[in-house]
Design an enzyme around this catalytic site. Structure first.
Site: not given
Ligand code: UDP
Length: 326
Positions: A141, A12-13
């Protein structure tokens, strides 16, 4: 600087970074294992499919192209999954970055811009959050991203590889001209889920808790347009190219919006009802996360230009034109 390696450039980014670099005339090489990315998102770049943990793959890539700088987006990013399977996250995120740094050292590439996250802060000590605030992630994460930031710091001293770590707040929006946007499976982020509800793909959007100590009781986040994020990466590369020293920066708008405000704004922009139901809190959600973007402004010259209306309107453009993603 002519040729930039974008690891995770099909995500996405990363794909929005690729689009910006191409627009500015750079040659762009994408390394992506396509485990969560989409090859269609990296159009215009030279895509090489492979895993960063595969050092022979990286050697081939650094031999085929004369890389001037690296931007590393390649990572797993689902907080809930990272709690259930932390070793998968350490293996891929930390392992991939170790392998990338070793390859850079072998091939004499000395600049890297790294995708970090606001999750490195954990439960914030104050608002807005500054880069010098305590970093104590509340999930694996965030721990993997913080571990990589620390690894980068030591690698600078040892191998002369300079870095900029960019700590993103809530990325959203799309590139309506190029026709790329957010397509995660499963999707867990608020704005795409709200817009999928507007499309009738979900019966309602769940509001995860309305008893937080915020003005309307729902969590407040700092949403930042993915194009503004991409522009910060380019400024960071240019900063490193001019000899800037290694550092970490927050990337956020500096404004906070509640879950209810997001849903209300989406209702106005889409003209759809978007049914919402209050559900229990989600584990590990801090009540408020707002960035101080002062440091990125002062040192990188970055200024986010796109507000919440543009973020949601651009995201809606993507989702309504690509209801099933890529
Ligand atoms: N959220 C929600 N319903 C959803 C998804 C998210 O209420 O279906 C809330 C979540 O609790 C958080 C905010 O929306 O307060 C943004 O969540 P997201 O997962 O998009 O990003 P995060 O802040 O966790 O990185």
């Amino acid at each position: 600087m002519k040729t930039i390696l974008v690891a995770g450039g099909a995500g996405y980014i990363g794909s929005h970074m690729v689009a910006l670099l191409l627009e500015r005339g750079y040659e762009v090489v994408v390394a992506d294992n396509l485990s969560t990315g989409h090859w269609q998102a990296a159009k215009g770049a030279k895509l090489r499919v492979g895993d960063l943990r595969d050092s022979a793959f990286l050697d081939r890539l650094f031999t085929e192209f004369k890389i001037d700088g690296v931007i590393n987006f390649a990572a797993f990013s689902l907080v809930g999954e990272s709690v259930k399977n932390p070793l998968k996250y350490y293996d891929n995120n930390v392992g991939g970055s170790i392998s990338m740094l070793k390859a850079m050292d072998r091939h004499g590439v000395d600049k890297i811009v790294f995708s970090s996250t606001a999750a490195v802060y954990g439960e914030p000590e104050k608002q807005p959050i500054e880069e010098t605030d305590r970093t104590e992630p509340t999930n694996p994460y965030g721990e993997t991203k913080l571990a990589i930031e620390k690894m980068l710091k030591w690698s600078d001293g040892a191998y002369d590889i300079r870095y900029v770590a960019l700590r993103y707040f809530n990325a959203a929006g799309s590139n309506t001209e190029v026709g790329i946007g957010e397509d995660h499976s499963p999707e867990s982020h608020l704005i795409p889920l709200v817009l999928k509800t507007a499309l009738g793909q979900r019966s309602h959007i769940g509001i995860f808790g309305d008893d937080y100590p915020t003005p309307d009781g729902t969590c407040v986040r700092d949403y930042i347009h993915v194009r503004d994020l991409a522009e910060a990466h380019l400024l960071a590369l240019e900063y490193l190219d001019k000899g800037g020293k290694s550092d970490a920066f927050n990337l956020g708008s500096g404004d906070g919006y509640s879950v209810k405000e997001i849903i209300d704004t989406a209702r106005k922009i889409t003209g759809k009802e978007i049914p919402a139901i209050v559900e229990p809190r989600r584990d590990g959600d801090p009540s408020v996360l707002i960035a101080s973007n002062k440091k990125a402004g002062e040192i990188l010259g970055w200024k986010p230009l796109r507000g919440l209306q543009t973020i949601i309107a651009d995201a809606w453009n993507w989702h309504s034109n690509h209801p099933n993603g890529y």
